[in-house]
Design a protein around this motif. Sequence first.
Motif, PDB file in Angstrom:
ATOM      1  N   GLY A   1       0.884  -1.229  -0.087  1.00 25.82           N
ATOM      2  CA  GLY A   1       0.063  -0.031  -0.051  1.00 25.82           C
ATOM      3  C   GLY A   1       0.751   1.417  -0.078  1.00 25.82           C
ATOM      4  N   GLY A   2       2.184   1.015  -0.199  1.00 26.84           N
ATOM      5  CA  GLY A   2       3.185   2.376   0.077  1.00 26.84           C
ATOM      6  C   GLY A   2       3.583   2.868  -1.163  1.00 26.84           C
ATOM      7  N   PHE A   3       4.317   3.828  -1.090  1.00 25.00           N
ATOM      8  CA  PHE A   3       4.848   4.718  -2.194  1.00 25.00           C
ATOM      9  C   PHE A   3       6.398   4.449  -2.137  1.00 25.00           C
ATOM     10  CE2 PHE A   3       6.717   8.132  -4.184  1.00 25.00           C
ATOM     11  CZ  PHE A   3       6.183   8.623  -5.342  1.00 25.00           C
ATOM     12  N   VAL A   4       7.074   3.915  -3.207  1.00 24.74           N
ATOM     13  CA  VAL A   4       8.461   3.688  -3.229  1.00 24.74           C
ATOM     14  C   VAL A   4       9.119   4.746  -4.360  1.00 24.74           C
ATOM     15  CG1 VAL A   4      10.459   2.025  -3.264  1.00 24.74           C
ATOM     16  CG2 VAL A   4       8.144   1.305  -2.412  1.00 24.74           C
ATOM     17  N   CYS A   5      10.301   5.342  -3.974  1.00 26.67           N
ATOM     18  CA  CYS A   5      10.899   6.006  -4.937  1.00 26.67           C
ATOM     19  C   CYS A   5      12.349   5.393  -5.141  1.00 26.67           C
ATOM     20  CB  CYS A   5      11.253   7.559  -4.426  1.00 26.67           C
ATOM     21  SG  CYS A   5      11.793   8.606  -5.731  1.00 26.67           S
ATOM     22  N   GLU A   6      12.753   4.998  -6.231  1.00 26.28           N
ATOM     23  CA  GLU A   6      14.024   4.378  -6.558  1.00 26.28           C
ATOM     24  C   GLU A   6      14.843   5.138  -7.235  1.00 26.28           C
ATOM     25  OE1 GLU A   6      16.199   0.485  -8.567  1.00 26.28           O
ATOM     26  OE2 GLU A   6      14.091   0.724  -8.864  1.00 26.28           O
ATOM     27  N   VAL A   7      16.074   5.204  -6.630  1.00 26.91           N
ATOM     28  CA  VAL A   7      16.870   6.241  -7.471  1.00 26.91           C
ATOM     29  C   VAL A   7      17.817   5.227  -8.149  1.00 26.91           C
ATOM     30  CG1 VAL A   7      16.840   8.287  -6.287  1.00 26.91           C
ATOM     31  CG2 VAL A   7      18.145   6.461  -5.306  1.00 26.91           C
ATOM     32  N   GLY A   8      18.264   5.618  -9.418  1.00 29.14           N
ATOM     33  CA  GLY A   8      18.956   4.850 -10.528  1.00 29.14           C
ATOM     34  C   GLY A   8      18.695   3.257 -10.587  1.00 29.14           C
TER      35      GLY A   8
ATOM     36  N   ILE B   1      13.943   7.110 -10.753  1.00 34.91           N
ATOM     37  CA  ILE B   1      14.553   8.351 -11.294  1.00 34.91           C
ATOM     38  C   ILE B   1      15.792   8.014 -12.188  1.00 34.91           C
ATOM     39  CG2 ILE B   1      15.564  10.655 -10.949  1.00 34.91           C
ATOM     40  CD1 ILE B   1      13.609  10.281  -8.156  1.00 34.91           C
ATOM     41  N   GLU B   2      16.095   7.745 -13.155  1.00 27.82           N
ATOM     42  CA  GLU B   2      17.307   7.490 -13.879  1.00 27.82           C
ATOM     43  C   GLU B   2      17.788   8.453 -14.876  1.00 27.82           C
ATOM     44  OE1 GLU B   2      19.062   4.443 -13.806  1.00 27.82           O
ATOM     45  OE2 GLU B   2      20.206   5.948 -15.292  1.00 27.82           O
ATOM     46  N   LYS B   3      18.933   8.658 -14.806  1.00 26.56           N
ATOM     47  CA  LYS B   3      19.964   9.732 -15.458  1.00 26.56           C
ATOM     48  C   LYS B   3      20.254   9.212 -16.849  1.00 26.56           C
ATOM     49  CE  LYS B   3      24.170  12.432 -14.909  1.00 26.56           C
ATOM     50  NZ  LYS B   3      25.015  12.979 -13.988  1.00 26.56           N
ATOM     51  N   ASP B   4      20.423   7.912 -17.136  1.00 28.01           N
ATOM     52  CA  ASP B   4      21.033   7.628 -18.393  1.00 28.01           C
ATOM     53  C   ASP B   4      19.771   7.285 -19.184  1.00 28.01           C
ATOM     54  OD1 ASP B   4      22.069   6.128 -20.566  1.00 28.01           O
ATOM     55  OD2 ASP B   4      23.373   4.982 -19.419  1.00 28.01           O
ATOM     56  N   ARG B   5      19.466   7.987 -20.348  1.00 30.46           N
ATOM     57  CA  ARG B   5      18.386   7.771 -21.455  1.00 30.46           C
ATOM     58  C   ARG B   5      18.146   6.393 -21.718  1.00 30.46           C
ATOM     59  NH1 ARG B   5      16.274  12.463 -22.946  1.00 30.46           N
ATOM     60  NH2 ARG B   5      17.456  14.362 -22.329  1.00 30.46           N
TER      61      ARG B   5
ATOM     62  N   VAL C   1      18.968  12.526 -10.154  1.00 28.84           N
ATOM     63  CA  VAL C   1      18.628  12.858  -8.755  1.00 28.84           C
ATOM     64  C   VAL C   1      19.059  13.747  -7.834  1.00 28.84           C
ATOM     65  CG1 VAL C   1      20.410  11.213  -7.635  1.00 28.84           C
ATOM     66  CG2 VAL C   1      17.878  11.271  -6.781  1.00 28.84           C
ATOM     67  N   LEU C   2      20.209  14.354  -8.365  1.00 31.03           N
ATOM     68  CA  LEU C   2      20.829  15.519  -7.164  1.00 31.03           C
ATOM     69  C   LEU C   2      20.159  16.804  -7.582  1.00 31.03           C
ATOM     70  CD1 LEU C   2      24.380  14.628  -8.085  1.00 31.03           C
ATOM     71  CD2 LEU C   2      23.249  14.789  -5.791  1.00 31.03           C
ATOM     72  N   HIS C   3      19.236  16.660  -8.653  1.00 35.62           N
ATOM     73  CA  HIS C   3      18.597  18.019  -9.296  1.00 35.62           C
ATOM     74  C   HIS C   3      16.832  17.756  -9.287  1.00 35.62           C
ATOM     75  CE1 HIS C   3      22.272  19.839  -9.906  1.00 35.62           C
ATOM     76  NE2 HIS C   3      22.551  19.179 -10.717  1.00 35.62           N
ATOM     77  N   PHE C   4      16.513  16.646  -8.610  1.00 35.72           N
ATOM     78  CA  PHE C   4      15.037  16.086  -8.905  1.00 35.72           C
ATOM     79  C   PHE C   4      14.281  16.500  -7.516  1.00 35.72           C
ATOM     80  CE2 PHE C   4      11.828  12.987  -8.685  1.00 35.72           C
ATOM     81  CZ  PHE C   4      11.324  13.229 -10.161  1.00 35.72           C
TER      82      PHE C   4
END
Length: 338
Positions: free
Chosen positions: A50-57, A78-82, A106-109
Amino acid sequence: MATRRLPPLPTIQDLIRMYQLSARKQLSQNFLLDMNITRKIVKMAGKLEGGFVCEVGPGPGGITRSLLNTGANHVAVIEKDRRFMPSLQLLAEAAQGRLSVYQGDVLHFNMGQIIPEELAKPWDKTPPNIHIIGNLPFSVSTPLLIRWLAAMSSQSGPWKYGRTKLTLTFQKEVAERMVARILTDQRCRLSVMCQYLCDVKLKFVIPGRAFVPAPEVDVGVVHLVPRVTPLIQLPFPLVEKVARHVFHYRQKYCRRGVETLFPVHRLDLLEEMFEASGVDPESRCFMLSIGEMDRICHAYNDICQREPDIFAYNYRSRENAAKVRRKTKILTEMIEEQ
Ligand code: SAM
């Protein structure tokens, strides 16, 4: 709530082949293809139903799949590489609206913006069902952690919704420093910064050989839960500055590091600081407890309140000036000798 599983999908290895996703050295990409390990990382985050997860990279999406196979309501990545966008979009289609993909650094997100407000919990209650997870490159994870600790201390970004937990990977040595107790070799600035704000645990170590390509080091999975009341109740920049200076000379008495907080002609303030804090100036920095760091920070804060210029003082400019003087002297001597 029932666990929601993804429909059958090509394996991560197949996706890497299909989309020619070779790891880029300059982005320090090391992928986890073993789903037993990605599941284990996700398990360390706690209950996600039931939760919200934010995965970086997310990269090719190994951890993302394991996240989507829990009952998490929504996963944002959030992924930097297109190059990873097509394989992540494929995953998003299979996840039927439960996965949002953001391309960016992610450093500017602004992560705070994408978290559903209805999950917010008061800071002093149990943590909200909001989680940050990431297997980031080592070069990004430590600066990012410091930014996140700063946001946590001001209860902003993902921490305006309560005590959002983090599950992150670090180079094993860094992970050991984060959890290091006093009187250990690993005790450093990072130990104090993490521990005064969070309950921090090193959950397990992943051998380097489990990654593709394999880095030369092993990796630690660390879980951080923000404390209701930080062990040092002062602004983050002040605590960060004091900790950085105190641990500047690891092998010397802590007095040596604390000294660099003050201009050379103001060593009276150094004496005042030790007297007010009751800390022994001949302690080594790795011997200082968080309680002693707290007293040192408060004594410094009292001085800065009275003499605001002291906080702006940067001993590096003193070092630089000394370097320029030394170089000028050498040059003058060389010219005179000619
Ligand atoms: N999570 C994947 C896994 O475990 O297999 C990939 C891990 S790889 C160590 C790190 C990932 O972070 C890569 O996909 C890389 O492109 C991404 N990355 C690196 N710097 C980033 C940044 N500043 N913002 C967002 N993603 C980043």
